[in-house]
Design a protein around this motif. Structure first.
Motif, PDB file in Angstrom:
ATOM      1  N   LEU A 238     -10.587  18.783  -6.380  1.00  0.00           N
ATOM      2  CA  LEU A 238     -10.124  19.624  -5.168  1.00  0.00           C
ATOM      3  C   LEU A 238     -11.234  20.043  -4.203  1.00  0.00           C
ATOM      4  CD1 LEU A 238      -7.606  20.818  -3.294  1.00  0.00           C
ATOM      5  CD2 LEU A 238      -7.588  22.563  -4.870  1.00  0.00           C
ATOM      6  N   GLY A 239     -11.990  20.740  -4.858  1.00  0.00           N
ATOM      7  CA  GLY A 239     -13.198  21.405  -4.268  1.00  0.00           C
ATOM      8  C   GLY A 239     -14.082  20.285  -3.549  1.00  0.00           C
ATOM      9  N   PHE A 241     -12.744  17.312  -2.214  1.00  0.00           N
ATOM     10  CA  PHE A 241     -11.947  17.086  -1.252  1.00  0.00           C
ATOM     11  C   PHE A 241     -11.875  17.860  -0.137  1.00  0.00           C
ATOM     12  CE2 PHE A 241      -7.841  17.274   0.889  1.00  0.00           C
ATOM     13  CZ  PHE A 241      -7.814  15.667   1.350  1.00  0.00           C
ATOM     14  N   CYS A 242     -11.983  19.234  -0.279  1.00  0.00           N
ATOM     15  CA  CYS A 242     -11.908  20.268   0.673  1.00  0.00           C
ATOM     16  C   CYS A 242     -13.152  20.083   1.282  1.00  0.00           C
ATOM     17  CB  CYS A 242     -11.575  21.647   0.093  1.00  0.00           C
ATOM     18  SG  CYS A 242      -9.925  21.820  -0.340  1.00  0.00           S
ATOM     19  N   TYR A 245     -13.223  17.304   3.603  1.00  0.00           N
ATOM     20  CA  TYR A 245     -12.088  17.481   4.726  1.00  0.00           C
ATOM     21  C   TYR A 245     -12.763  18.468   5.483  1.00  0.00           C
ATOM     22  CZ  TYR A 245      -7.922  18.732   6.928  1.00  0.00           C
ATOM     23  OH  TYR A 245      -6.828  18.501   8.106  1.00  0.00           O
ATOM     24  N   SER A 246     -13.667  19.579   5.171  1.00  0.00           N
ATOM     25  CA  SER A 246     -14.312  20.503   6.131  1.00  0.00           C
ATOM     26  C   SER A 246     -15.151  19.694   7.050  1.00  0.00           C
ATOM     27  CB  SER A 246     -14.950  21.560   5.537  1.00  0.00           C
ATOM     28  OG  SER A 246     -16.005  21.124   4.643  1.00  0.00           O
ATOM     29  N   TYR A 249     -12.958  18.205   9.595  1.00  0.00           N
ATOM     30  CA  TYR A 249     -12.506  19.105  10.598  1.00  0.00           C
ATOM     31  C   TYR A 249     -13.370  19.459  11.562  1.00  0.00           C
ATOM     32  CZ  TYR A 249     -10.432  23.700  11.823  1.00  0.00           C
ATOM     33  OH  TYR A 249      -9.692  24.638  12.793  1.00  0.00           O
TER      34      TYR A 249
END
Length: 327
Positions: A238-239, A241-242, A245-246, A249
């Protein structure tokens, strides 16, 4: 009259206190003011949002969402161009730019104008954060107090960084978050003295906002299930992926910002940006404003709130709703 009071206090501290000792007192005052500013900003955003959306129906689409954000963006543009006559966007970026260029004397009006502009934007549905404006406000508070008491440029820089950290600590009610923001984002020198002053400011700001808000948290978390060590690999994924994703973004945000800057007429730019935002907020009302309320509900398992006030309202929505809406 207030100048005489300031001069008397300054004369007293020069004769009784060293500059380092006085900075700790000033840091507590900055934290108190920044924490109060964070509380005021939260309350103004909530008040404006409540006035505009209290009549909405959660089980159907709300057509006013197609024009409320446009009005908010236009009003913010008018406030910045004709009343403040300054750019208040990207408070964090502007603050980093000022510190990099050794601009430690921030204008006195910045101690309150970002709060007003942010309240209008967020209250009318602007899907943005209050972190940048309150950090800029806190930095201005620290800068102006340091200037009033004739601190050295080095101490003034310290108070600017501490004020920014106090704003972050107050808006999140997190002293550690405010301190890390100043040390990592603003790159304040990590000396024993500067870190101690920063901690005093951040703790004071967080506790001030916490007490003024009735000792409540913005995102309550009801942890009723013990953490399973077997989930650690998924947490790591999850870390990762985030983090990826950042980057995505940030790339999209910069592209949209460059497209908006290409529109020369400020009125057209405001309306175009507001219209784009309005369509997104109409389709996904959870984007309205800061979104901390929705985040709190999702964390505690209320996934159906993601579709409230929208065309896609459905009872009993589950975890897949979160994935689909986020995607």
């Amino acid at each position: 009259m207030y100048r005489n009071i300031i001069r008397k206090i300054d004369d007293w501290r020069c004769s009784r206190l060293s500059q380092q000792a006085f900075v700790f007192i000033l840091a507590a005052v900055v934290g108190l003011l920044a924490g109060t500013g964070a509380f005021v900003l939260k309350r103004l955003v909530a008040l404006i949002s409540r006035l505009l959306t209290s009549h909405f129906h959660s089980s159907s689409a709300n057509w006013p969402l197609l024009f409320i954000p446009v009005i908010g963006i236009v009003l913010t543009g008018i406030f910045c161009r004709y009343i403040v006559k300054a750019k208040l966007a990207n408070g964090t970026s502007q603050l980093i730019h000022d510190l990099r260029n050794k601009v430690y004397r921030l204008k006195a009006r910045i101690t309150f104008t970002p709060i007003i502009a942010s309240s209008i934007t967020l209250g009318f549905g602007g899907s943005a954060g209050s972190e940048g404006p309150i950090a800029y406000t806190g930095a201005a508070i620290g800068s102006n107090l340091a200037r009033l008491f004739r601190l050295t440029p080095g101490m003034m820089r310290l108070m600017v960084g501490c004020g920014a950290g106090a704003g972050i600590a107050g808006i999140f009610k997190s002293p550690l978050g405010g301190a890390l923001f100043t040390l990592e984002v603003l790159r304040m020198p990590m000396t024993t003295f500067s870190v101690l002053v920063l901690l005093v400011t951040a703790i004071t700001a967080a506790m001030t906002a916490f007490v003024l808000s009735g000792c409540t948290l913005d995102i309550p978390f009801d942890q009723s299930i013990a953490f399973d060590a077997g989930l650690i690999p998924f947490v790591v994924l999850l870390g990762v992926f985030c983090g990826v994703y950042s980057l995505y973004y940030s790339f999209i945000m910069k592209r949209i910002a460059s497209l908006m800057r290409a529109i020369a007429n400020p009125w057209v730019r405001n309306v175009a940006g507001g219209a784009l935002l309005a369509v997104l907020v109409f389709l996904f009302p959870t984007l309205y404003g800061e979104g901390y309320g929705t985040v709190g509900k999702v964390i505690n398992g209320n996934f159906s709130s993601l579709l409230n006030d929208s065309l896609f309202f459905a009872d009993g929505s589950g975890a897949w709703t979160l994935i689909l809406v986020a995607g």
